[in-house]
Enzyme design. Sequence first.
Site, PDB file in Angstrom:
ATOM      1  N   GLY A 205       0.835  -1.198   0.000  1.00  0.00           N
ATOM      2  CA  GLY A 205       0.000   0.000   0.000  1.00  0.00           C
ATOM      3  C   GLY A 205       0.864   1.241   0.000  1.00  0.00           C
ATOM      4  O   GLY A 205       1.920   1.266   0.644  1.00  0.00           O
ATOM      5  N   ALA A 207       0.517   5.501   0.420  1.00  0.00           N
ATOM      6  CA  ALA A 207      -0.305   6.659   0.737  1.00  0.00           C
ATOM      7  C   ALA A 207       0.503   7.932   0.512  1.00  0.00           C
ATOM      8  O   ALA A 207       1.664   7.877   0.090  1.00  0.00           O
ATOM      9  CB  ALA A 207      -0.798   6.575   2.177  1.00  0.00           C
ATOM     10  N   SER A 208      -0.093   9.060   0.795  1.00  0.00           N
ATOM     11  CA  SER A 208       0.574  10.331   0.520  1.00  0.00           C
ATOM     12  C   SER A 208       1.780  10.564   1.425  1.00  0.00           C
ATOM     13  O   SER A 208       2.752  11.198   1.017  1.00  0.00           O
ATOM     14  CB  SER A 208      -0.416  11.479   0.693  1.00  0.00           C
ATOM     15  OG  SER A 208      -0.995  11.450   1.989  1.00  0.00           O
ATOM     16  N   LEU A 209       1.726  10.056   2.649  1.00  0.00           N
ATOM     17  CA  LEU A 209       2.811  10.283   3.598  1.00  0.00           C
ATOM     18  C   LEU A 209       3.720   9.075   3.773  1.00  0.00           C
ATOM     19  O   LEU A 209       4.865   9.232   4.209  1.00  0.00           O
ATOM     20  CB  LEU A 209       2.243  10.672   4.974  1.00  0.00           C
ATOM     21  CG  LEU A 209       1.306  11.875   5.022  1.00  0.00           C
ATOM     22  CD1 LEU A 209       0.917  12.175   6.456  1.00  0.00           C
ATOM     23  CD2 LEU A 209       1.938  13.095   4.383  1.00  0.00           C
ATOM     24  N   GLN A 211       4.337   4.440   2.979  1.00  0.00           N
ATOM     25  CA  GLN A 211       4.000   3.210   2.275  1.00  0.00           C
ATOM     26  C   GLN A 211       4.221   2.041   3.222  1.00  0.00           C
ATOM     27  O   GLN A 211       4.934   2.155   4.225  1.00  0.00           O
ATOM     28  CB  GLN A 211       4.828   3.045   1.014  1.00  0.00           C
ATOM     29  CG  GLN A 211       6.315   2.911   1.222  1.00  0.00           C
ATOM     30  CD  GLN A 211       7.076   3.009  -0.096  1.00  0.00           C
ATOM     31  OE1 GLN A 211       6.844   3.894  -0.910  1.00  0.00           O
ATOM     32  NE2 GLN A 211       8.006   2.076  -0.307  1.00  0.00           N
ATOM     33  N   VAL A 212       3.603   0.905   2.912  1.00  0.00           N
ATOM     34  CA  VAL A 212       3.624  -0.248   3.809  1.00  0.00           C
ATOM     35  C   VAL A 212       4.203  -1.465   3.085  1.00  0.00           C
ATOM     36  O   VAL A 212       3.783  -1.775   1.965  1.00  0.00           O
ATOM     37  CB  VAL A 212       2.210  -0.572   4.330  1.00  0.00           C
ATOM     38  CG1 VAL A 212       2.247  -1.784   5.250  1.00  0.00           C
ATOM     39  CG2 VAL A 212       1.631   0.631   5.069  1.00  0.00           C
ATOM     40  N   LYS A 227       5.478   0.173   8.158  1.00  0.00           N
ATOM     41  CA  LYS A 227       5.064   1.456   7.595  1.00  0.00           C
ATOM     42  C   LYS A 227       6.260   2.402   7.581  1.00  0.00           C
ATOM     43  O   LYS A 227       6.885   2.644   8.624  1.00  0.00           O
ATOM     44  CB  LYS A 227       3.916   2.045   8.421  1.00  0.00           C
ATOM     45  CG  LYS A 227       3.336   3.326   7.859  1.00  0.00           C
ATOM     46  CD  LYS A 227       2.129   3.767   8.683  1.00  0.00           C
ATOM     47  CE  LYS A 227       1.502   5.048   8.129  1.00  0.00           C
ATOM     48  NZ  LYS A 227       0.326   5.471   8.921  1.00  0.00           N
ATOM     49  N   ASP A 358      -9.183   9.903  10.661  1.00  0.00           N
ATOM     50  CA  ASP A 358      -8.891   9.737   9.225  1.00  0.00           C
ATOM     51  C   ASP A 358      -9.615   8.499   8.705  1.00  0.00           C
ATOM     52  O   ASP A 358      -8.999   7.557   8.212  1.00  0.00           O
ATOM     53  CB  ASP A 358      -7.382   9.612   9.001  1.00  0.00           C
ATOM     54  CG  ASP A 358      -7.021   9.668   7.520  1.00  0.00           C
ATOM     55  OD1 ASP A 358      -7.851  10.155   6.731  1.00  0.00           O
ATOM     56  OD2 ASP A 358      -5.921   9.208   7.153  1.00  0.00           O
TER      57      ASP A 358
END
Length: 611
Positions: A205, A207-209, A211-212, A227, A358
């Site tokens: 995954g 995301a904007s801030l 990744q995993v 993360k 969120d």
Amino acid sequence: MLYKPGARSRWALPSRLLFHHSGDGFRLRQRLPSLLHFSQAAGLQASERHSGVKPGLTFATTILVLGGIGYVAYEQYQPFRHSLLAVVRCSRVAAAAVLGVVDYKLTFARSYASEAEKAQGYSQCHTRSARRVLRALLANGGVFIKIGQHMASLIVLPQEWRNTMRPLQDQCDPTSYEDVEALFLSDMGKPISELFEDFDPTPIGVASLAQVHTGKHRESGKMVAVKLQHPNLAEFCEIDMEMVTVTLGWVKRWFPEFEFTWLGEEMRVNLPKEMDFVNEAQNARRAAANFANVSTSLYIPEVISATKRVLIMEYIQGARVDDLAFLRKEGIDNNKVALELARIFGRMVFVDGWFHADPHPGNLLIRRATRDSRSPYNFEIVLLDHGLYFDMDDQLRINYSKWWLSLIAKVSPKTLEDRKKYAELVGNITPDLYPVFEAAITGRVALEGSWQDESNSGAFDRASSIIDVPPFSEAEGQAIRNAVSNEGILLSVLDVLRRIPRRVVMVLKLNDLTRSLDHALATTHSSARIFLITAKYCMAAVWQDDYRRIQQRGLQMYGWFGSLRRLVSCWWKYATGYATLTLFENVMDIRASLTRLLTMGHTCILTKRLR
């Protein structure tokens, strides 16, 4: 294309310029003397032969020298690089914001032949403005993607804006594996191979801030989710936040009615919290503790270790909570999933006063309940991404609970008075803005008596309370579209967003999530069913507050008998109200079961006929 190391786009400078970290100040000091010497020599020769030198050659030489000095300063001197990039990045956001506001001004001032043409013109303006902002956010990347994701989840914004921004939830590019390895050495002090027996270089995954990745942790022997914050995010974080604040401040100065300064303020407060994974680990542990003694299907993955930019947690395999095929395969009841989601977030807001801020379907997984699960059902709901939580002080929480209870009560002069009274206490909402606020919370146009002008109410039925809300009709949908295309309503929406506390904005997101998932899960119960769960938590919150007040100050204010009388009265109001809601719940659940059986029967008959 997004803004990242190794990527190029027509919106961004080359990545070798943006993210070059191959020196400190030493190489700059080495290069500058040689460039200056070259410049002086060129100038001396020019002065000696000024009569025979062409002006164009002198100009070209000067440009070459200045360009070389600028290139070296950009590569080696961080303040200069940040200043230059700030101008570029700021100009993108400012241009999108100003062009959008001008577009709105011209659209509002234009004459239209009919209401349908006006609605279409306003809708097209929403879409154009949203696309301009989207292009600017994509070009800048990083924290700007986060802003767009937040806008996509604000129910009070026009649908065109939310639809345009929604792709940002999936359009995030990964950090390269080489940068991931460097991050581990920098933050953990060890290479990946020493920490993990196995580590998948491809993220599951992005995301904007952050990744995993997945891997097997050597020390614990567990499969874990790792993360990682995007390494280059911090370089421009502070300058981006300042840039957004300044840009939105100028927009407010030029166009006071189009105020978005709250967005910059919110980012400045929330972003540092989300970028600190130690804070996220603490939030996850606290959320798990709050539900430790509750019969719930909620599951919080175990935190194994955390640094500011690296978080290692238990890896959970599951499907998205709205994956209908998975639910059918595992024999999981869609209705129960929707109700459990409402209970989880209802408890967070109204009982704990501390909630996940969120929420979106990507942060919710579902899996079959394990043998040692505390879930009362055959499934568990896994809540991810605990970077941002909000608390609600007791007074705000109780006032918000009382406002919800007034929405559930039948309409009357006293009920209408309470609705507007508690809306003002909760969100600084004046009576003229109340209908917009109510619509944002309930997801419907407005309840009976909310609007001063009821002349258009004949097109569709307005409910007396949110329990009585009828199925969504085309007439109500058209009323919403007409409202969005109204200049006054749009400016009222912006005014509401400016007024209400950020905590209440986040609660709006939770409300929107539970409503949208109730629809996405194809539930067979009434749309008001999840509101009954909210109401029960509100009643519990008000009763607990009454009990606490009487216990602390009752004897001094009312005496022994007066305190007992008040305590019994408050308890009776709570008990009878709770029992009434439970009865409504049972009736709705029976109807939902019958609807499911009828649907299954029709499906079986249709299948046999097709065979």
